[in-house]
Design a protein around this motif. Structure first.
Motif, PDB file in Angstrom:
ATOM      1  N   GLY A  46       2.362  -8.185   9.647  1.00 33.81           N
ATOM      2  CA  GLY A  46       0.975  -7.984  10.033  1.00 33.81           C
ATOM      3  C   GLY A  46       0.724  -7.942  11.520  1.00 33.81           C
ATOM      4  O   GLY A  46      -0.361  -7.521  11.952  1.00 33.81           O
ATOM      5  N   GLN A  47       1.683  -8.348  12.327  1.00 32.76           N
ATOM      6  CA  GLN A  47       1.482  -8.338  13.776  1.00 32.76           C
ATOM      7  C   GLN A  47       1.485  -6.900  14.300  1.00 32.76           C
ATOM      8  O   GLN A  47       2.337  -6.086  13.946  1.00 32.76           O
ATOM      9  CB  GLN A  47       2.587  -9.137  14.478  1.00 32.76           C
ATOM     10  CG  GLN A  47       2.699 -10.588  14.027  1.00 32.76           C
ATOM     11  CD  GLN A  47       1.585 -11.473  14.572  1.00 32.76           C
ATOM     12  OE1 GLN A  47       0.422 -11.075  14.581  1.00 32.76           O
ATOM     13  NE2 GLN A  47       1.938 -12.666  15.019  1.00 32.76           N
ATOM     14  N   ILE A  48       0.508  -6.602  15.134  1.00 28.20           N
ATOM     15  CA  ILE A  48       0.401  -5.305  15.785  1.00 28.20           C
ATOM     16  C   ILE A  48       0.857  -5.481  17.223  1.00 28.20           C
ATOM     17  O   ILE A  48       0.239  -6.222  17.985  1.00 28.20           O
ATOM     18  CB  ILE A  48      -1.041  -4.778  15.735  1.00 28.20           C
ATOM     19  CG1 ILE A  48      -1.454  -4.479  14.299  1.00 28.20           C
ATOM     20  CG2 ILE A  48      -1.207  -3.542  16.611  1.00 28.20           C
ATOM     21  CD1 ILE A  48      -2.909  -4.061  14.141  1.00 28.20           C
ATOM     22  N   GLY A  49       1.943  -4.830  17.582  1.00 29.64           N
ATOM     23  CA  GLY A  49       2.431  -4.956  18.953  1.00 29.64           C
ATOM     24  C   GLY A  49       3.822  -4.413  19.114  1.00 29.64           C
ATOM     25  O   GLY A  49       4.762  -4.916  18.512  1.00 29.64           O
ATOM     26  N   GLY A  50       3.976  -3.358  19.908  1.00 28.44           N
ATOM     27  CA  GLY A  50       5.272  -2.776  20.174  1.00 28.44           C
ATOM     28  C   GLY A  50       5.451  -1.449  19.466  1.00 28.44           C
ATOM     29  O   GLY A  50       4.983  -1.241  18.349  1.00 28.44           O
ATOM     30  N   GLY A  51       6.163  -0.525  20.123  1.00 27.75           N
ATOM     31  CA  GLY A  51       6.478   0.760  19.512  1.00 27.75           C
ATOM     32  C   GLY A  51       5.245   1.518  19.091  1.00 27.75           C
ATOM     33  O   GLY A  51       4.306   1.699  19.864  1.00 27.75           O
ATOM     34  N   GLY A  81       2.178  -6.663   3.256  1.00 27.69           N
ATOM     35  CA  GLY A  81       2.282  -5.257   2.941  1.00 27.69           C
ATOM     36  C   GLY A  81       0.964  -4.706   2.464  1.00 27.69           C
ATOM     37  O   GLY A  81      -0.027  -5.432   2.311  1.00 27.69           O
ATOM     38  N   PRO A  82       0.908  -3.394   2.217  1.00 23.23           N
ATOM     39  CA  PRO A  82      -0.340  -2.762   1.773  1.00 23.23           C
ATOM     40  C   PRO A  82      -0.695  -3.164   0.347  1.00 23.23           C
ATOM     41  O   PRO A  82       0.174  -3.272  -0.525  1.00 23.23           O
ATOM     42  CB  PRO A  82      -0.035  -1.271   1.878  1.00 23.23           C
ATOM     43  CG  PRO A  82       1.460  -1.168   1.794  1.00 23.23           C
ATOM     44  CD  PRO A  82       2.001  -2.414   2.403  1.00 23.23           C
TER      45      PRO A  82
END
Length: 731
Positions: A46-51, A81-82
């Motif tokens: 769930g973390q948003i960060g990188g790439g 996950g979704p």
């Protein structure tokens, strides 16, 4: 679509030099939640960060980082996950808090939802322990407001410094404003441009200035705490297309359901129907007209070829999407000759973006680009098929002038050198070198690996043109317009020319070459393209049998679907974008053609391969995956940069179901045929929510193979099973 990996010379061939600094980011382990034109890309936890991570809207990245951390304790993700196309959930154990046994006691739950222009997350900390727990929760956020082109190219971006606003954070430039707010308000909001946004394994925008929202949470035993984060995007320029209304997304596959003996097929079908609604966009010139964006994250916009093929596959679920797609493209049909965009009178476009794309020094596309050879005949065929599936005569008739213009383009511009075949060449010097569906620079070649020299006449494009001419003639005749005889004669001449020029032979026998090259000689690579010829009328019975036998061979049939290039061919690579990977839509189109031409064993094998692959991808088949096959792997390896979901990959589930049931519609004649020759491995089977025009119907195939159709009392239904072949049946 354009290739995702290219050498510096733009050929797409494998480079033996050191890898470039700028590399397209991988997506195979990303979690995507989508409501076009917005999407969130995150890590599995769930973390948003990188790439490629971020919250995007209309080809711009609003947030490049959104991480949630309980400080001072180990954060151990255990699930994520979704849940649906628009929703995802994640759970993390906060180890050591309120624990009196090896059992975890305190968890952090993130529940994400994406809507058009908005990302919403609920954060819930639950203390299931026997004692109180104290948690310092920090939300870290950053933005680079980067273009999707920058992210896709792996190019560095410059982070934008945040400012505080009403207990939250704001980022802005001349076009976009991004706000992050929280309820309840955090105890502390920090906006320190000197603070790093956290460790970034890809070395991109994560090292720029970040903002923080901080909470101090005190929980008694058995208590929980919840906060809601809300990120909104205001875009002054606006996305190229509007979000579809919720009612339109819900109606796309309304009531469509499948229950069969194969739970893999059922799950693939259900997951695909959910994903397709999330990819729906609306034409700003008439928001009632909707179409499918090609795929997320790289192609969340209108692509002529992709949107047409996906809409055609979905006709058994209704004609509304087809009508919206046809009208959206018709409004943008070429009316003039413009070398800069490759527009020509009657031509259907390739793609539309809010901004142009500078993909490399040699590849730059304008915002509205017409560089495709196949979208124009595919438009005509979709109109014909939508008419057969019950699109109203009034809607069809209004589009006939566009069909006549598209047919004229095939003769006047598609066949630029007058040799009787549709071909392409990039005249801009910076457009797509290959302009069929395999449009990477190394996709079209000889069997020894030598690349094609333009102009190129692709085999499947001739099949599309033949089918368009025959279907167009049927439309013209049905609506009393002139030209039907001429286009039927044109199609017959094309069929004869194709037989004379495209067929080649190797040690295994005759087969159609992928294309004719600049010298008008066949490019003899053995490819999946030949599967698109089946069922179009271009081949006779013997030729269809030869193609079916070649498709069924182990060089092309990987066990998970068709390889794009036969194993052992010159240049073959199981991870090559168009030179060895498996594309679900490509295989599904071959399954449809095989079933239509009576080669049911080969169709059944390829369909089973797609179902097998779908299980490994939890029902969400990606744009493409590796072609290693069942001889080497128990499950297909992902192509790391593939879009997922992808419109035509998802729509392939419906195309396979149509082939399994042997559905053939003739709404103008008041007839429907059901011949479930492929259904043995899936029966008993019950498909609901199918449509013929405005009429909903269901098909049930019992354990013995006999089909039963309900819901079409005024339609002549031919339902042929092993004991009732040819016997009409209707309830």
């Amino acid at each position: 679509m354009e290739t995702t990996v290219k050498t510096h010379d733009g050929t797409g061939a494998t480079s033996t030099s050191a890898p470039p600094v700028e590399l397209q980011p991988f997506l195979h382990d990303a979690c995507l939640t989508i409501c076009a034109p917005s999407m969130a890309v995150s890590r599995p936890d769930g973390q948003i960060g990188g790439g490629p991570d971020g919250f995007y809207h209309g080809d711009r990245r609003g947030l490049s980082r959104l991480t949630v951390l309980a400080e001072g304790v180990p954060n151990a993700p255990i699930s994520g996950g979704p849940d649906t196309a628009e929703r995802a959930s994640f759970r993390t154990v906060l180890r050591g808090l309120a624990e009196h046994s090896p059992d975890p006691a305190v968890t952090l739950e993130r529940r994400r939802r994406v809507e058009a222009g908005e990302l919403r997350e609920s954060l819930t900390v639950v203390n299931a322990g026997r004692t109180a727990a104290s948690v310092q929760l920090t939300v870290c956020a950053a933005s680079d407001l980067a273009s999707l082109e920058t992210v896709k190219g792996g190019r560095p971006s410059r982070s934008v410094s945040p400012a505080q606003e009403a207990g939250g954070l704001i980022w802005a430039d001349d076009e976009m404003t991004v706000r992050l707010t929280a309820e309840p308000a955090p105890e502390d909001v920090r906006c320190d441009p000197r603070r790093s946004g956290g460790e970034d394994p890809d070395g991109d925008s994560g090292d720029g200035p970040a903002g923080e929202l901080r909470y101090r949470i005190e929980l008694a035993a058995g208590e929980s705490w919840t906060a809601t984060l809300r990120c909104t995007v205001e875009d002054a320029k606006g996305a190229a297309f509007r979000p579809a209304e919720p009612r339109a997304r819900a109606a796309l596959a309304a009531d469509a359901a499948l229950d069969s003996a194969d739970r893999g097929l059922d799950h693939w079908f259900a997951r695909s129907c959910s994903d397709l609604g999330s990819l729906l966009l609306a034409d700003p010139q008439d928001t009632d007209d909707t179409f499918l964006a090609a795929g997320a994250p790289w192609f969340l916009t209108l692509f002529g070829r992709d949107s047409l093929i996906a809409a055609r596959m979905l006709l058994p679920l209704g004609t509304g999407l087809a009508a919206g797609t046809l009208r959206t493209l018709a409004r943008r049909q070429g009316t003039r000759t413009d070398p800069a965009t490759e527009e020509q009178p009657g031509k259907i476009l390739h793609e539309v973006r809010r901004d142009g794309l500078q993909l490399s020094d040699d590849l730059a596309l304008p915002p509205c680009y017409y560089g495709t050879v196949d979208a124009t005949p595919l438009w005509v065929t979709l109109l014909h098929d939508a008419w057969r599936w019950g699109m109203s005569p009034e809607e069809v008739e209004r589009l006939l002038p566009h069909a006549e213009s598209a047919l004229a383009w095939m003769e006047d511009h598609g066949d630029a050198d007058g040799d009787g075949f549709l071909e392409y060449v990039d005249n801009t010097g910076h457009g797509l070198a290959n302009q069929g569906w395999k449009d990477s620079g190394d996709a079209v070649r000889h069997s020894d690996g030598r690349l094609a020299e333009p102009p190129v006449a692709l085999c499947e494009v001739q099949a599309y043109a033949h089918e368009a001419a025959v279907g167009g003639a049927a439309l013209l005749r049905a609506f009393g317009r002139p030209g039907a005889d001429r286009w039927e004669e044109w199609a017959e001449r094309l069929k004869s020319r194709f037989r004379d020029r495209f067929w080649v032979e190797d040690a295994q026998g005759p087969y159609p070459a992928i294309a004719l090259g600049s010298d008008k000689q066949p490019l003899d690579a053995v490819t999946s393209n030949m599967g698109h010829l089946l069922g179009t009328g271009l081949l006779d019975a013997r030729e269809s049998r030869l193609v079916a036998e070649r498709l069924a061979g182990p060089e092309l049939d990987s066990g998970f679907g068709l390889r794009t290039l036969a194993e052992g061919s010159g240049g073959y690579s199981p991870l090559g974008y168009h030179i060895g990977t498996v594309w679900p839509h490509d295989t599904a189109m071959a399954v449809r053609g095989l079933a239509r031409s009576g080669h049911h064993a080969a169709a059944e094998s390829l369909a089973a391969g797609l179902v097998r692959a779908s299980v490994s991808f939890d029902g969400r088949l990606p744009e493409l995956f590796a072609g290693h096959g069942t001889a080497l792997d128990a499950r297909p390896a992902p192509y790391p940069a593939a879009c997922r979901p992808q419109a035509w990959a998802a729509a392939s589930a419906v195309a396979v179901l149509q082939a399994v049931l042997g559905l053939d519609a003739d709404a103008p004649g008041g007839r429907l045929s059901v011949r479930p020759e492929l259904a043995a491995g899936y029966r008993p089977l019950h498909a609901r929510g199918l449509r013929l025009g405005e009429k909903r119907f269901a098909v049930e195939v019992d354990a013995g193979g006999t089909p039963h159709v309900t819901g079409l009392p005024d339609v002549a239904v031919t339902a042929a099973g092993p004991e009732s072949a040819g016997r009409p049946e209707s309830d």
